[in-house]
Design a protein around this motif. Structure first.
Motif, PDB file in Angstrom:
ATOM      1  N   ALA A 196      24.179  -2.772  -2.998  1.00  0.00           N
ATOM      2  CA  ALA A 196      25.626  -2.478  -2.944  1.00  0.00           C
ATOM      3  C   ALA A 196      26.375  -2.070  -4.287  1.00  0.00           C
ATOM      4  O   ALA A 196      27.270  -2.433  -4.722  1.00  0.00           O
ATOM      5  CB  ALA A 196      26.285  -3.800  -2.458  1.00  0.00           C
ATOM      6  N   GLY A 197      25.445  -1.341  -5.258  1.00  0.00           N
ATOM      7  CA  GLY A 197      25.931  -0.993  -6.410  1.00  0.00           C
ATOM      8  C   GLY A 197      26.416   0.584  -6.310  1.00  0.00           C
ATOM      9  O   GLY A 197      26.969   1.091  -5.144  1.00  0.00           O
ATOM     10  N   ARG A 223      21.263  -8.376  -1.876  1.00  0.00           N
ATOM     11  CA  ARG A 223      21.096  -9.728  -2.748  1.00  0.00           C
ATOM     12  C   ARG A 223      22.215 -10.370  -2.993  1.00  0.00           C
ATOM     13  O   ARG A 223      22.117 -11.632  -2.620  1.00  0.00           O
ATOM     14  CB  ARG A 223      20.265  -9.276  -4.067  1.00  0.00           C
ATOM     15  CG  ARG A 223      19.528 -10.287  -4.539  1.00  0.00           C
ATOM     16  CD  ARG A 223      18.609 -10.193  -5.757  1.00  0.00           C
ATOM     17  NE  ARG A 223      19.640  -9.274  -6.876  1.00  0.00           N
ATOM     18  CZ  ARG A 223      19.017  -8.753  -7.882  1.00  0.00           C
ATOM     19  NH1 ARG A 223      17.905  -8.918  -8.156  1.00  0.00           N
ATOM     20  NH2 ARG A 223      19.764  -8.320  -8.846  1.00  0.00           N
ATOM     21  N   THR A 224      23.217  -9.832  -3.327  1.00  0.00           N
ATOM     22  CA  THR A 224      24.474 -10.622  -3.567  1.00  0.00           C
ATOM     23  C   THR A 224      25.365 -10.321  -2.342  1.00  0.00           C
ATOM     24  O   THR A 224      25.852  -9.094  -2.419  1.00  0.00           O
ATOM     25  CB  THR A 224      25.093 -10.242  -4.882  1.00  0.00           C
ATOM     26  OG1 THR A 224      24.250 -10.544  -5.835  1.00  0.00           O
ATOM     27  CG2 THR A 224      25.899 -11.181  -5.418  1.00  0.00           C
ATOM     28  N   ALA A 270      18.794   1.579  -1.309  1.00  0.00           N
ATOM     29  CA  ALA A 270      19.616   2.123  -2.696  1.00  0.00           C
ATOM     30  C   ALA A 270      19.817   1.018  -3.832  1.00  0.00           C
ATOM     31  O   ALA A 270      20.574   1.330  -4.533  1.00  0.00           O
ATOM     32  CB  ALA A 270      21.129   2.581  -2.101  1.00  0.00           C
ATOM     33  N   THR A 271      18.821   0.155  -3.643  1.00  0.00           N
ATOM     34  CA  THR A 271      18.889  -0.906  -4.948  1.00  0.00           C
ATOM     35  C   THR A 271      18.102  -0.368  -6.078  1.00  0.00           C
ATOM     36  O   THR A 271      17.290   0.799  -5.695  1.00  0.00           O
ATOM     37  CB  THR A 271      18.029  -2.106  -4.203  1.00  0.00           C
ATOM     38  OG1 THR A 271      16.820  -2.010  -4.434  1.00  0.00           O
ATOM     39  CG2 THR A 271      18.713  -2.721  -2.928  1.00  0.00           C
ATOM     40  N   ALA A 272      18.405  -0.760  -7.170  1.00  0.00           N
ATOM     41  CA  ALA A 272      17.635  -0.392  -8.361  1.00  0.00           C
ATOM     42  C   ALA A 272      16.550  -1.173  -8.612  1.00  0.00           C
ATOM     43  O   ALA A 272      15.674  -0.843  -9.541  1.00  0.00           O
ATOM     44  CB  ALA A 272      18.509  -0.766  -9.486  1.00  0.00           C
ATOM     45  N   ALA A 273      15.977  -1.982  -7.394  1.00  0.00           N
ATOM     46  CA  ALA A 273      14.777  -2.655  -7.526  1.00  0.00           C
ATOM     47  C   ALA A 273      13.404  -1.738  -7.878  1.00  0.00           C
ATOM     48  O   ALA A 273      12.587  -2.189  -8.683  1.00  0.00           O
ATOM     49  CB  ALA A 273      14.462  -3.459  -6.314  1.00  0.00           C
ATOM     50  N   LEU A 301      11.182  -5.271  -5.528  1.00  0.00           N
ATOM     51  CA  LEU A 301      11.331  -5.055  -4.057  1.00  0.00           C
ATOM     52  C   LEU A 301      12.530  -5.658  -3.393  1.00  0.00           C
ATOM     53  O   LEU A 301      12.586  -7.076  -3.923  1.00  0.00           O
ATOM     54  CB  LEU A 301      10.002  -5.405  -3.501  1.00  0.00           C
ATOM     55  CG  LEU A 301       9.689  -5.278  -2.025  1.00  0.00           C
ATOM     56  CD1 LEU A 301       9.498  -3.844  -1.791  1.00  0.00           C
ATOM     57  CD2 LEU A 301       8.248  -5.990  -1.569  1.00  0.00           C
ATOM     58  N   PRO A 302      13.269  -5.193  -2.696  1.00  0.00           N
ATOM     59  CA  PRO A 302      14.342  -6.014  -1.899  1.00  0.00           C
ATOM     60  C   PRO A 302      13.896  -6.856  -0.991  1.00  0.00           C
ATOM     61  O   PRO A 302      12.828  -6.299  -0.231  1.00  0.00           O
ATOM     62  CB  PRO A 302      15.444  -5.029  -1.598  1.00  0.00           C
ATOM     63  CG  PRO A 302      14.724  -3.794  -1.479  1.00  0.00           C
ATOM     64  CD  PRO A 302      13.456  -3.685  -2.414  1.00  0.00           C
ATOM     65  N   GLU A 303      14.151  -7.971  -0.850  1.00  0.00           N
ATOM     66  CA  GLU A 303      13.857  -8.822   0.294  1.00  0.00           C
ATOM     67  C   GLU A 303      13.877  -8.145   1.730  1.00  0.00           C
ATOM     68  O   GLU A 303      15.052  -7.665   1.991  1.00  0.00           O
ATOM     69  CB  GLU A 303      14.509 -10.287   0.296  1.00  0.00           C
ATOM     70  CG  GLU A 303      14.177 -11.348   1.148  1.00  0.00           C
ATOM     71  CD  GLU A 303      15.201 -12.431   1.316  1.00  0.00           C
ATOM     72  OE1 GLU A 303      15.276 -13.167   1.917  1.00  0.00           O
ATOM     73  OE2 GLU A 303      15.740 -12.784   0.075  1.00  0.00           O
TER      74      GLU A 303
END
Ligand code: ATR
Length: 275
Positions: free
Chosen positions: A130-131, A154-155, A189-192, A198-200
């Motif tokens: 969500a960035g 995550r948030t 689209a996360t920065a992980a 890794l996003p959950e």
């Protein structure tokens, strides 16, 4: 005659493939440009950008973590930048004004639909993150007519805020990561992935017909794509095609000609694999 100057600004930016892509585009189209990568200090992107344009720079690409600032610093923003708050392309026009655009979304769509043959119409699409990277692709994703676009982050508060901001454009909603529905298409689209994270992912999100896409590119499958494969996804792709397609759209904005991306992507894939 000196060449028109363009650049990509980021932090870090040393490994950016954009100079290579734009020099190949220039070669192909006969446009005479000079394109370099500049690492802007985290606390003075504005000053670095101002100096570049003051010294005659014609246009810039902007990458992590400056896309939000780029949007704010521009004199004018197109509608997508206005809504997403993120810009990846700036152009200085003859009137001296800096105009901001975001070609990430159209780049993603071109790669998904045109290069990879993924049909989004009527499908269930999950967007992780969500960035700024996520915000920049929501509008074009909704234009492709999915049955639903579910944002997981995550948030959770940030996902809810994004879903609200785009709600008038189509069926977009936020869900907790643990409650995401089964996806026909899942996009990271996360920065992980940038730092090997890794996003959950709840196991039910990915099924055998799920197409998994990571907006990050790498020589080897990213941790996200590897995890989706483990969970049974038959098809996966990284974001190298999106990188080339967003660059072609930026080139069009600057030079009025859209390069042919197919050959450039093949050549780039080969050079990334060699590293
Ligand atoms: P960008 O402009 O690249 O999107 P950002 O605005 O800092 O950068 O957003 C980064 C995104 O990646 C966010 O969605 C962030 O989640 P949070 O909002 O919870 O911070 C997500 N992210 C970063 N690292 C992550 C990780 N290790 N696991 C899951 N999500 C991660």
């Amino acid at each position: 005659m000196s060449l028109d100057r363009y650049a990509v600004f980021g932090h870090p930016v040393a490994h950016s493939l954009s100079p290579r892509i734009h020099s190949w585009f220039a070669e192909q189209t006969g446009e005479r440009i000079d394109y370099r990568a500049f690492e802007a200090p985290l606390d003075d992107f504005a000053g670095t950008l101002r100096d570049f344009f003051a010294s005659g720079g014609r246009g810039a690409n902007v990458t992590v973590p400056f896309k939000g600032e780029a949007s704010m610093l521009a004199d004018e923003r197109d509608a997508r930048v206005e809504r997403s708050g993120a810009a990846n392309t700036l152009r200085r026009d003859a009137d001296g004004r800096i105009r901001a655009f975001n070609t990430d979304g159209i780049g993603l769509l071109r790669d998904l639909v045109h290069n990879l043959g993924v049909d989004l119409a009527g499908r269930s699409v999950v967007l992780l993150g969500a960035g700024g990277a996520a915000a920049g692709v929501i509008e074009p994703l909704l234009e492709a007519g999915p049955a639903c676009l579910i944002i997981g982050n995550r948030t959770p508060r940030r996902a809810q805020e994004l879903a609200r901001r785009f709600a008038d454009l189509g069926p977009v909603a936020a869900e907790a990561l643990a409650d995401l529905p089964a996806a026909d298409v899942i996009i990271n689209a996360t920065a992980a992935s940038l730092d090997g994270g890794l996003p959950e992912l709840a196991p039910g999100v990915v099924k055998s017909q799920t197409f998994a896409y990571d907006m990050v590119y790498a020589a080897r499958p990213t941790p996200f794509l590897a995890r989706c494969r483990e969970l049974g996804a038959a098809r996966t792709a990284d974001g190298l095609g999106m990188l080339v397609e967003q660059a072609a759209e930026a080139f069009l904005i600057w030079r009025g000609v859209r390069p042919d991306t197919g050959g450039v992507l093949t050549r780039l894939r080969a050079s990334v694999a060699e590293v």
